[in-house]
Motif scaffolding. Sequence first.
Motif, PDB file in Angstrom:
ATOM      1  N   ALA A  96      19.677   8.917   2.037  1.00  0.00           N
ATOM      2  CA  ALA A  96      18.660   8.014   1.489  1.00  0.00           C
ATOM      3  C   ALA A  96      17.616   7.665   2.540  1.00  0.00           C
ATOM      4  N   TYR A  97      18.022   7.583   3.814  1.00  0.00           N
ATOM      5  CA  TYR A  97      17.061   7.307   4.879  1.00  0.00           C
ATOM      6  C   TYR A  97      16.071   8.448   5.039  1.00  0.00           C
ATOM      7  N   ILE A  98      16.556   9.682   4.985  1.00  0.00           N
ATOM      8  CA  ILE A  98      15.653  10.831   5.098  1.00  0.00           C
ATOM      9  C   ILE A  98      14.711  10.874   3.896  1.00  0.00           C
ATOM     10  N   LEU A  99      15.261  10.609   2.709  1.00  0.00           N
ATOM     11  CA  LEU A  99      14.431  10.588   1.509  1.00  0.00           C
ATOM     12  C   LEU A  99      13.396   9.472   1.592  1.00  0.00           C
ATOM     13  N   TRP A 100      13.747   8.378   2.224  1.00  0.00           N
ATOM     14  CA  TRP A 100      12.807   7.277   2.440  1.00  0.00           C
ATOM     15  C   TRP A 100      11.600   7.779   3.230  1.00  0.00           C
ATOM     16  N   PHE A 101      11.837   8.597   4.237  1.00  0.00           N
ATOM     17  CA  PHE A 101      10.725   9.125   5.031  1.00  0.00           C
ATOM     18  C   PHE A 101       9.786   9.959   4.161  1.00  0.00           C
ATOM     19  N   VAL A 102      10.340  10.809   3.294  1.00  0.00           N
ATOM     20  CA  VAL A 102       9.513  11.620   2.411  1.00  0.00           C
ATOM     21  C   VAL A 102       8.710  10.729   1.468  1.00  0.00           C
ATOM     22  N   ASN A 103       9.371   9.693   0.932  1.00  0.00           N
ATOM     23  CA  ASN A 103       8.668   8.781   0.029  1.00  0.00           C
ATOM     24  C   ASN A 103       7.565   8.003   0.736  1.00  0.00           C
ATOM     25  N   LEU A 104       7.714   7.804   2.051  1.00  0.00           N
ATOM     26  CA  LEU A 104       6.658   7.121   2.804  1.00  0.00           C
ATOM     27  C   LEU A 104       5.355   7.914   2.764  1.00  0.00           C
ATOM     28  N   ILE A 105       5.466   9.235   2.722  1.00  0.00           N
ATOM     29  CA  ILE A 105       4.271  10.064   2.612  1.00  0.00           C
ATOM     30  C   ILE A 105       3.575   9.788   1.281  1.00  0.00           C
ATOM     31  N   ALA A 106       4.383   9.736   0.217  1.00  0.00           N
ATOM     32  CA  ALA A 106       3.825   9.416  -1.093  1.00  0.00           C
ATOM     33  C   ALA A 106       3.267   8.000  -1.122  1.00  0.00           C
ATOM     34  N   MET A 107       3.908   7.073  -0.404  1.00  0.00           N
ATOM     35  CA  MET A 107       3.432   5.690  -0.391  1.00  0.00           C
ATOM     36  C   MET A 107       2.091   5.560   0.307  1.00  0.00           C
ATOM     37  N   ARG A 130      -2.079  -5.655   1.585  1.00  0.00           N
ATOM     38  CA  ARG A 130      -2.258  -4.267   1.138  1.00  0.00           C
ATOM     39  C   ARG A 130      -3.079  -4.209  -0.143  1.00  0.00           C
ATOM     40  N   GLY A 131      -2.840  -5.157  -1.048  1.00  0.00           N
ATOM     41  CA  GLY A 131      -3.621  -5.194  -2.274  1.00  0.00           C
ATOM     42  C   GLY A 131      -5.097  -5.424  -2.006  1.00  0.00           C
ATOM     43  N   ALA A 132      -5.389  -6.123  -0.914  1.00  0.00           N
ATOM     44  CA  ALA A 132      -6.776  -6.354  -0.513  1.00  0.00           C
ATOM     45  C   ALA A 132      -7.350  -5.182   0.279  1.00  0.00           C
ATOM     46  N   GLY A 133      -6.510  -4.212   0.625  1.00  0.00           N
ATOM     47  CA  GLY A 133      -6.972  -3.084   1.427  1.00  0.00           C
ATOM     48  C   GLY A 133      -6.895  -3.322   2.921  1.00  0.00           C
ATOM     49  N   ASP A 134      -6.293  -4.459   3.343  1.00  0.00           N
ATOM     50  CA  ASP A 134      -6.195  -4.789   4.765  1.00  0.00           C
ATOM     51  C   ASP A 134      -4.950  -4.131   5.363  1.00  0.00           C
ATOM     52  N   THR A 135      -4.884  -2.808   5.280  1.00  0.00           N
ATOM     53  CA  THR A 135      -3.679  -2.102   5.675  1.00  0.00           C
ATOM     54  C   THR A 135      -3.556  -1.910   7.184  1.00  0.00           C
ATOM     55  N   VAL A 136      -4.682  -1.943   7.896  1.00  0.00           N
ATOM     56  CA  VAL A 136      -4.609  -1.756   9.343  1.00  0.00           C
ATOM     57  C   VAL A 136      -3.875  -2.916  10.006  1.00  0.00           C
ATOM     58  N   ALA A 137      -4.181  -4.142   9.579  1.00  0.00           N
ATOM     59  CA  ALA A 137      -3.515  -5.314  10.159  1.00  0.00           C
ATOM     60  C   ALA A 137      -2.013  -5.270   9.903  1.00  0.00           C
ATOM     61  N   VAL A 138      -1.621  -4.928   8.673  1.00  0.00           N
ATOM     62  CA  VAL A 138      -0.198  -4.831   8.353  1.00  0.00           C
ATOM     63  C   VAL A 138       0.464  -3.756   9.205  1.00  0.00           C
ATOM     64  N   MET A 139      -0.235  -2.638   9.369  1.00  0.00           N
ATOM     65  CA  MET A 139       0.300  -1.551  10.187  1.00  0.00           C
ATOM     66  C   MET A 139       0.582  -2.010  11.616  1.00  0.00           C
ATOM     67  N   LEU A 140      -0.377  -2.670  12.221  1.00  0.00           N
ATOM     68  CA  LEU A 140      -0.221  -3.093  13.619  1.00  0.00           C
ATOM     69  C   LEU A 140       0.918  -4.078  13.782  1.00  0.00           C
ATOM     70  N   PRO A 196      -3.322   4.174   7.303  1.00  0.00           N
ATOM     71  CA  PRO A 196      -2.644   3.184   8.140  1.00  0.00           C
ATOM     72  C   PRO A 196      -1.238   2.862   7.634  1.00  0.00           C
ATOM     73  N   ASN A 197      -1.084   2.785   6.306  1.00  0.00           N
ATOM     74  CA  ASN A 197       0.242   2.525   5.752  1.00  0.00           C
ATOM     75  C   ASN A 197       1.188   3.686   6.040  1.00  0.00           C
ATOM     76  N   GLY A 198       0.654   4.925   5.979  1.00  0.00           N
ATOM     77  CA  GLY A 198       1.481   6.077   6.282  1.00  0.00           C
ATOM     78  C   GLY A 198       1.901   6.121   7.748  1.00  0.00           C
ATOM     79  N   VAL A 199       0.957   5.853   8.640  1.00  0.00           N
ATOM     80  CA  VAL A 199       1.281   5.818  10.068  1.00  0.00           C
ATOM     81  C   VAL A 199       2.293   4.720  10.344  1.00  0.00           C
ATOM     82  N   GLU A 200       2.042   3.551   9.765  1.00  0.00           N
ATOM     83  CA  GLU A 200       2.980   2.438   9.920  1.00  0.00           C
ATOM     84  C   GLU A 200       4.366   2.825   9.428  1.00  0.00           C
ATOM     85  N   GLY A 201       4.405   3.402   8.229  1.00  0.00           N
ATOM     86  CA  GLY A 201       5.685   3.783   7.653  1.00  0.00           C
ATOM     87  C   GLY A 201       6.419   4.813   8.490  1.00  0.00           C
TER      88      GLY A 201
END
Length: 486
Positions: A92-103, A419-429, A282-287
């Motif tokens: 499930a952890y490996i599958l989580w990584f794949v789903n992060l790409i989709a996220m 994230r809903g506001a598009g402020d994904t860089v701050a969340v990533m950092l 940014p969400n993908g890099v963060e993930g």
Amino acid sequence: MTRATAGTDSAPDTVLPETFASRKVDGLSTASPSSGPLSNQENGVLRPLVLLSLPILAENILHMLVGLTDTYLAGHLETEASAATAAVGTVAYILWFVNLIAMAIATGATAIVSRAVGARHRSLASSVTGQSVTASLLLGTIAAILFAIFAGPLSDLTQLKGMAHDYSRYYFQILSISLPFSLVTVAAGAVLRGAGDTLSPAIAMVVVDLVNIFLSLVLSRGYLGFPELGFKGIAIGTVVAYVIGGVILLAVLARGTRVRLYRHRLRPHWSTLRRLIRIGLPNGVEGGLTWSANFVVLRTINQFDATNVSAAAHIVTIRVESLSFMIGLAIATATATLVGQSLGQKNPARAVRVTWTAAWLAIAVMVCWAFGFFFAGRHLAMLMTSDPAAVDLAARCLAITAFSQVGFAATLVFAGALRGAGDTVAVMLINIVSQLGLRLIGVLVLVKGFHYGLEAVWVVLAIELTLRGAAITGRFIHGGWKHVKV
């Protein structure tokens, strides 16, 4: 451990009604916030938040039940129960990584579609829908090929021992069949939720869960004349279920209600793809980075003992804790949609009210679960595995994580709003600093340096979640998200 939804009647307050006056803002058609459910005159935010959250919660619970079912069946096999439990959780952890790409795609899709729906820009919403599906199908196919070819090295990477290693290798191989459908499920759900349609993905997950329970049960135990396949039956049931779920959501998008999937929209449209990537990257890099930290933690735990008891107890603790954070995640997902739609209507004040209401709601619910983890953790762990040693260890870890539920709720809701506001860089950092700087280093110091066990790992996780929640809350209060362009 980080911690890891279509019907028009389900959320009547989330879609801009036709009575809104329309005007042009920055080249887009948008509506005047003078009246309607997203207007400044609308004081109530709890009702639309709850109405939008409930189908998402149903979807999350059903998605969680897939994992719980697999963990339960693995944990109650007649032989090698701990090995099977460790294998299910680790895969499930490996599958989580794949789903992060989709996220990464899904985050951009939700942000753009929610604003497009709020601004009545249907052509943009349709374009994003098509590009999201195309990108997820392509990425899912690539992932499927890699899983099929490198199943053995992936199993080696997990550091699982004995039968747990063999189980995981088989799971990786058969999982490759469902990966394109799994990634489409993530992307399609994000598009529908951004449009305020949370019911269809929930219905799809009802089907997924029922198919998974039925097939995994009868194939692993040999009921109804089926062959008794043990662990292999669990894997086959899960794969078939996710294929069916992806097909259902593709059919929903093709039928079209609030958003629709058109064939010509499937052709690559580079301008739209760049917008999706700009918001979602940014969400993908963060993930990816946070997944790496969590996977190193998992590998460290898998090395604790050759009996797989610590690995099994860790997976059981995560599965039980999901009873709490899946509720918080549903509220956070609804928050992201309402914040995006509110900003699309130039109404940041309502976005603030939605977010704070959601935060207090999530905290209240997750604190209730915290009491359950602390006082009834052993009984909850017993539902997942029959191994007494794994039950005892998981119960102690659940008592520890009970203290992190307030911070966890804040992390989920305020990150969802940003994230809903598009402020994904701050969340990533914030997430990168917290999970790499606190979680990973803290675990490695205690385990490698001082030779502590699984309970110490969960102490680090609880502290890190609490501090991360405080940091993300501070970013939301700062208010810079109100001016982010998507």
